[in-house]
Design an enzyme around this catalytic site. Structure first.
Site, PDB file in Angstrom:
ATOM      1  N   SER A 143      42.131  58.760  13.324  1.00 60.53           N
ATOM      2  CA  SER A 143      41.188  59.471  12.454  1.00 60.53           C
ATOM      3  C   SER A 143      41.117  60.916  12.927  1.00 60.53           C
ATOM      4  O   SER A 143      41.284  61.187  14.131  1.00 60.53           O
ATOM      5  CB  SER A 143      39.801  58.840  12.553  1.00 60.53           C
ATOM      6  OG  SER A 143      38.835  59.674  11.926  1.00 60.53           O
ATOM      7  N   TYR A 157      32.923  56.328  17.869  1.00 54.64           N
ATOM      8  CA  TYR A 157      34.046  56.071  16.952  1.00 54.64           C
ATOM      9  C   TYR A 157      35.165  57.084  17.227  1.00 54.64           C
ATOM     10  O   TYR A 157      36.347  56.716  17.323  1.00 54.64           O
ATOM     11  CB  TYR A 157      33.552  56.194  15.514  1.00 54.64           C
ATOM     12  CG  TYR A 157      34.626  56.159  14.454  1.00 54.64           C
ATOM     13  CD1 TYR A 157      35.201  54.959  14.054  1.00 54.64           C
ATOM     14  CD2 TYR A 157      35.052  57.335  13.831  1.00 54.64           C
ATOM     15  CE1 TYR A 157      36.182  54.927  13.064  1.00 54.64           C
ATOM     16  CE2 TYR A 157      36.027  57.310  12.849  1.00 54.64           C
ATOM     17  CZ  TYR A 157      36.591  56.114  12.466  1.00 54.64           C
ATOM     18  OH  TYR A 157      37.560  56.089  11.490  1.00 54.64           O
TER      19      TYR A 157
END
Ligand code: NAP
Length: 248
Positions: A143, A157
């Site tokens: 990501s 995350y």
């Protein structure tokens, strides 16, 4: 299915679903993994079969070793493993680091990091020429959070995706002479249901102004990069991370 079997984790929805459909369109038999939403996974399988392809839905939490073994056992029943799309991943509610619970952190790391590495282990055991395999490809789902850090939202995350980046480079070097290429894709803001699970269902619309291309991406746009990395067109590419983020 002459192109071999591809395992796609988290393939019932979003980016994983798009990858599963595209892998099937390129001639792969597909293991469509999911954890909760069986109807959605069955619909992906039905769509693949309607197009003349072969697929099976397999329930399993990538954070649990017995489930991972079952996912790959299902792949073995379909044929020769040719690829892994290590896509399953979760976020959590927007939060500062000083508010993180231990349970949140262990869940996030267990699914995003341990789960991805466990799946890669099983794929290497089957595809590596050192284990008698015929080679293959692995694409990990990172990501842009890995680079941006996601402060005040989900730095945990971001850290889990940073781990995916490092693992991609390490594994790529480890198996480079064993017929396996390992790469990652780093999506930006993609229009899927993951944002609802972070408590911000309209996140893409809300933040699109910070994206240079002024729009969110689609799951298909990510899947195109994933399937290209898996293809022979990318035959000299390993240990690379492609950003698919509209310029962010
Ligand atoms: P999504 O729409 O929320 O879909 C998540 C998928 O993963 C579902 O198929 C879900 O299954 C499955 N899943 C969740 N936990 C799992 C577990 N423990 N084991 C196996 N499968 C599990 O997510 P997405 O947006 O497509 O994201 C896919 C990947 O891209 C993730 O790794 C995410 O971090 C990454 N990513 C997404 C974005 C974005 O903006 N969307 C940006 C950067 C990176 P069920 O349907 O059964 O729940």
């Amino acid at each position: 299915m002459s192109e071999g079997v591809v395992v796609v984790t988290g393939a019932s929805r979003g980016i994983g679903r798009a990858c599963a459909l595209m892998a099937a369109a390129r001639g792969h038999a597909v293991v469509v993994n999911y954890t909760a939403n069986q109807a959605a996974a069955d619909a992906v399988v039905a769509a693949i079969e309607a197009g003349g392809g072969k697929a099976v839905a397999v329930k399993g939490d990538v954070a649990l070793e017995p489930d991972v073994l079952a996912i790959f056992a299902a792949a073995d029943r379909l044929g020769r493993l040719a690829g892994l799309i290590n896509n399953a991943g979760v976020v959590d509610l927007k939060s500062r680091v000083d508010q993180f619970s231990f349970e949140r952190l262990t869940r996030m790391m267990a699914i995003n990091v341990v789960g991805s590495i466990l799946c890669a282990r099983e794929a290497v055991r089957r595809m590596s020429t050192a284990h008698g395999g015929q080679g293959g490809t692995i694409v990990n789902m990172s990501s842009v959070a890995a680079v941006l850090g996601s402060p005040n939202e989900f730095a945990d995350y971001a850290a889990s995706k940073g781990a995916i980046d490092s693992f991609t480079v390490g594994l790529a070097k480890e198996v480079a002479t064993e017929g396996i290429r390992v790469n990652a894709v780093r999506p930006g803001m993609i229009d899927t249901e993951i944002h609802a699970s972070a408590g911000v269902p309209d996140r893409v619309a809300r933040f699109q102004d910070v994206i240079p291309m002024k729009r969110g991406g689609t799951a298909d746009e990510v899947a195109q990069a994933v399937l290209w990395l898996m293809s022979e067109d990318a035959s000299y590419i390993t240990g690379t991370i492609i950003t698919v983020s509209g310029g962010r």
